[in-house]
Design a protein around this motif. Structure first.
Motif, PDB file in Angstrom:
ATOM      1  N   ALA B  35       0.845  -1.210   0.000  1.00 24.62           N
ATOM      2  CA  ALA B  35       0.000   0.000   0.000  1.00 24.62           C
ATOM      3  C   ALA B  35       0.873   1.251   0.000  1.00 24.62           C
ATOM      4  CB  ALA B  35      -0.924  -0.011   1.210  1.00 24.62           C
ATOM      5  N   ALA B  36       1.942   1.233   0.808  1.00 26.23           N
ATOM      6  CA  ALA B  36       2.828   2.408   0.881  1.00 26.23           C
ATOM      7  C   ALA B  36       3.456   2.660  -0.488  1.00 26.23           C
ATOM      8  CB  ALA B  36       3.908   2.186   1.929  1.00 26.23           C
ATOM      9  N   TYR B  37       3.791   1.577  -1.176  1.00 31.93           N
ATOM     10  CA  TYR B  37       4.406   1.728  -2.501  1.00 31.93           C
ATOM     11  C   TYR B  37       3.405   2.333  -3.490  1.00 31.93           C
ATOM     12  CZ  TYR B  37       6.748   0.560  -6.864  1.00 31.93           C
ATOM     13  OH  TYR B  37       7.330   0.632  -8.093  1.00 31.93           O
ATOM     14  N   VAL B  38       2.170   1.832  -3.454  1.00 34.92           N
ATOM     15  CA  VAL B  38       1.146   2.358  -4.371  1.00 34.92           C
ATOM     16  C   VAL B  38       0.882   3.837  -4.056  1.00 34.92           C
ATOM     17  CG1 VAL B  38      -1.278   2.166  -5.088  1.00 34.92           C
ATOM     18  CG2 VAL B  38       0.062   0.104  -4.735  1.00 34.92           C
ATOM     19  N   VAL B  39       0.783   4.152  -2.742  1.00 33.15           N
ATOM     20  CA  VAL B  39       0.528   5.543  -2.337  1.00 33.15           C
ATOM     21  C   VAL B  39       1.647   6.450  -2.847  1.00 33.15           C
ATOM     22  CG1 VAL B  39       0.511   7.080  -0.325  1.00 33.15           C
ATOM     23  CG2 VAL B  39      -0.921   5.036  -0.333  1.00 33.15           C
ATOM     24  N   ILE B 274      -6.373  10.195  -6.220  1.00 31.91           N
ATOM     25  CA  ILE B 274      -6.457  10.804  -4.882  1.00 31.91           C
ATOM     26  C   ILE B 274      -7.291   9.907  -3.967  1.00 31.91           C
ATOM     27  CG2 ILE B 274      -7.380  12.786  -3.590  1.00 31.91           C
ATOM     28  CD1 ILE B 274      -6.605  14.489  -6.113  1.00 31.91           C
ATOM     29  N   SER B 275      -8.405   9.377  -4.524  1.00 30.77           N
ATOM     30  CA  SER B 275      -9.256   8.475  -3.729  1.00 30.77           C
ATOM     31  C   SER B 275      -8.470   7.238  -3.318  1.00 30.77           C
ATOM     32  CB  SER B 275     -10.463   8.017  -4.541  1.00 30.77           C
ATOM     33  OG  SER B 275     -11.214   9.128  -4.904  1.00 30.77           O
ATOM     34  N   MET B 276      -7.692   6.729  -4.248  1.00 28.34           N
ATOM     35  CA  MET B 276      -6.925   5.525  -3.929  1.00 28.34           C
ATOM     36  C   MET B 276      -5.893   5.819  -2.845  1.00 28.34           C
ATOM     37  SD  MET B 276      -4.690   3.038  -6.369  1.00 28.34           S
ATOM     38  CE  MET B 276      -6.031   2.136  -7.083  1.00 28.34           C
ATOM     39  N   VAL B 277      -5.245   6.969  -2.935  1.00 31.59           N
ATOM     40  CA  VAL B 277      -4.250   7.352  -1.917  1.00 31.59           C
ATOM     41  C   VAL B 277      -4.927   7.435  -0.542  1.00 31.59           C
ATOM     42  CG1 VAL B 277      -2.848   9.299  -1.092  1.00 31.59           C
ATOM     43  CG2 VAL B 277      -2.628   8.511  -3.450  1.00 31.59           C
ATOM     44  N   LYS B 278      -6.112   8.074  -0.520  1.00 26.99           N
ATOM     45  CA  LYS B 278      -6.833   8.213   0.754  1.00 26.99           C
ATOM     46  C   LYS B 278      -7.241   6.851   1.291  1.00 26.99           C
ATOM     47  CE  LYS B 278      -8.730  12.844   0.152  1.00 26.99           C
ATOM     48  NZ  LYS B 278      -9.890  13.600  -0.315  1.00 26.99           N
TER      49      LYS B 278
END
Lengths: 227, 401
Positions: B35-39, B274-278
């Motif tokens: 998740a951190a990598y995707v963010v 942005i939604s995915m990051v959140k």
């Protein structure tokens, strides 16, 4: 070895102050085997806890092997307890998840001995109590007598200045109790000082000296000759 | 000092609780590292420079009521009037609003080597001679369009041969002709390259080809036209009111609509990212919290279950520090096993994402960072329960069970 002068211990609640020990004085010389008796609630366990540095006291002075224990920090008390005192408890107090070898190892690790030194001491102690073959057994796989012998091995492994025994035969049948008592006498004969708290007047009589505690005070001192 | 052997043997005899923490730690590492990598990946995408003066741009659309087709002379008049307004840097028309993620895209093909043509998906953006200054583009070589370059094809690119020239971003020029090759004068889709500008995103933002833009001076007469206005810093809000009024005054027989700052288009275009990051950030916080609380709860439970054992250890000479060390070591060992499994899980998850979602391989730094984070989480979560356990009195050993 153990020198208590005018020890006082009070347990307080909001409304009640209970004097567990008052003006309690006792000298135990090196190599002695002393029994401590008294009725329930007399203060035997409190004496044992203070003598074993398990609990602080409110007044008086206490010297253990020449060291005043008053004002020592928790870690200093822990170190002194680990180096000078071997405990034998009524309920054996072996750690159920550890095998006998690891149980005997517990105080030696806190002492900071190396692996080889610990192994030598554990094997010697288990040999002394006749449990060499049971080193890898769990406490639950041993009889009550064997468990108490394992606890004695744990108390002896660090070669403490004195042993504090709390009803060491209290949970054993007569035969086992006799064996454990003989073992303690043997240990004492090799020079280890023993203070034993007991209800059993028969066992108390086998000690060199019996102290009776009543209402937190020493009631009677009877010097007995060693059998 | 650290009772690794006895602790491991004890854990082996009481597997359930330990397994629970191991699974939690493994899942946490697997989820958090990916998740951190995707963010981070998405944030880099969102934050990458557009190459245009997006903060000072706004656009509007003109819809004709009487004449369904916009008239070029009217457009010239409108844009001239807009440029005269105080606070306006420049204005031009475009086939779409910048950074709106909609526009016209097509494959551009370099056919210099007929045996090995190079095709690149390209953003085709039609504008006028003011497009360079309006968007805030930087010319690298050649020239941008002048007023006589404008063509009038039916579609954005129209017929390449009818165009007076084409301007490429450096990114597109590199992709079509090779890195840093001088492309001025080269033929592309029947037109001649007359200029190169620095990499910029114009119509698209999130796509791989966003910075591959071909500018065309072509006026497409249709029923809806976009005007782009560049303002001096701090003038945007005022001009977003003044310009529509001016246009309405110049020709009341039309509708001026969709007056919006370009930053709003950018925000919308990145909405999914942005939604995915959140969502992933919340997921990470939840997973870390659940694992942390799980460790706290289980360590507290173990501490309570083993109060007598702690008392015995204290009676046998364990200091408070030694008791704390025991519990922290125990947690560290359990978490470490979870971390090892977590690394395997993390790589497996990443492999799935690489196969199915076009993700790139998880960098080693993310795995290492997540390993440290989970180990630290295990230690921190066990700190208070371990401290509570260290407060057990050694006198507990002499009390009856």
């Amino acid at each position: 070895m153990l020198k208590m002068e005018h020890i006082a211990k009070v347990f307080r609640t909001d409304t009640v102050a209970t004097h567990a020990l008052r003006d309690f004085s006792l000298h135990v010389k090196a190599g002695e085997f002393v029994s401590v008796t008294g009725p329930s609630g007399a203060g035997k366990t409190t004496f044992l806890n203070i003598a074993g540095l398990l609990e602080p006291f409110d007044g008086g002075s206490y010297q253990l092997d020449g060291i005043s224990v008053h004002g020592l920090s928790d870690s200093q008390r822990s170190k002194l307890r680990n180096e000078k005192i071997g405990f034998i408890f009524q309920g054996f107090n072996l750690i159920p998840d550890l095998n006998i070898f690891d149980n005997v190892d517990v105080p030696l690790r806190y002492r900071g001995f190396g692996r080889a030194e610990r192994k030598r001491r554990i094997e010697d102690a288990l040999a002394k109590v006749g449990l060499s073959a049971r080193a890898k057994h769990l406490p639950s796989q041993l009889s009550g007598g064997q468990q108490q012998r394992a606890a004695i091995a744990r108390a002896l492994a660090g070669e403490p200045a004195f042993l504090l025994a709390d009803e060491p035969t209290g949970n054993l049948d007569t035969t086992m109790a006799r064996q454990v008592m003989e073992l303690l006498e043997q240990i004492n004969s090799q020079g280890t000082t023993i203070v034993m708290v007991t209800h059993d007047p028969e066992l108390a009589r086998r000690a060199q000296r019996n102290i009776q505690i009543v209402d937190g005070e020493v009631a009677d001192l009877t010097l007995r000759q060693a059998v | 000092m650290f009772e690794f052997g006895p602790i491991l043997r004890t854990l082996w005899r009481n597997k359930t609780g330990a397994l629970l923490i191991i699974v939690q730690a493994a899942l946490t590492l697997g989820i958090v590292s990916n998740a951190a990598y995707v963010v981070h990946d998405r944030q880099q995408l969102i934050e990458r420079p557009t190459g245009i003066d997006e903060q000072n741009l706004f656009t509007l659309r003109i819809a004709q009521l009487s004449n369904p087709k916009s008239n070029y002379q009217d457009v010239i008049r409108d844009l001239d009037e807009i440029r005269r307004l105080p606070g306006v840097v420049d204005a031009s028309f475009g086939n779409t609003s910048p950074l709106s993620n909609s526009g016209s895209s097509s494959d551009m093909t370099n056919e210099e080597n007929p045996d090995k043509p190079v095709s690149v998906l390209t953003d085709l953006f039609s504008t006028d001679s003011h497009g360079l200054n309006t968007l805030g583009l930087k010319l690298v070589s050649g020239r941008f369009f002048n007023d006589t370059d404008i063509g009038f094809s039916g579609s954005v690119f129209g017929n390449g041969a009818d165009l007076s020239g084409i301007v490429l971003t450096r990114t597109l020029a590199d992709a079509l002709f090779g890195k840093d090759v001088d492309v001025l004068g080269k033929q592309l889709m029947g037109s001649t390259v007359i200029g190169v500008v620095e990499p910029a995103m114009v119509s698209y933002v999130a796509q791989d080809y966003a910075t591959g833009v071909a500018f065309i001076a072509n006026f497409v007469a249709n029923d809806s036209l976009t005007y782009i206005v560049r303002c001096e810093p701090g003038q945007l809000s005022q001009l977003m009111v003044k310009v529509p009024k001016l246009l309405q005054k110049l020709d009341p027989n039309r509708i001026v609509r969709n007056v919006r700052p370009v930053t709003e288009f950018k925000q919308r275009s990145y909405r999914r990212h942005i939604s995915m990051v959140k969502m992933l950030t919340v997921t990470m916080i939840l997973v870390i919290s659940v694992t942390g609380l799980g460790i706290v709860g289980l360590t507290l439970l173990w501490g309570n279950q083993r109060r007598r054992q702690i008392g015995i250890r204290r009676a046998l000479g364990a200091s408070r520090l030694a008791v704390m060390r025991y519990f922290l070591t125990e947690n560290l060992l359990i978490t470490a096993i979870g971390v090892v499994l977590g690394v395997i899980l993390s790589l497996a998850l990443n492999q799935l994402m690489v196969q199915h979602y076009q993700m790139s391989a998880l960098p080693l730094s993310y795995i290492l960072f997540s390993m440290l984070a989970v180990l630290l989480l295990g230690l921190l979560a066990a700190l208070v329960p371990a401290w509570r356990s260290s407060l057990v009195s050694p006198a507990l050993a002499t009390r009856s069970v």
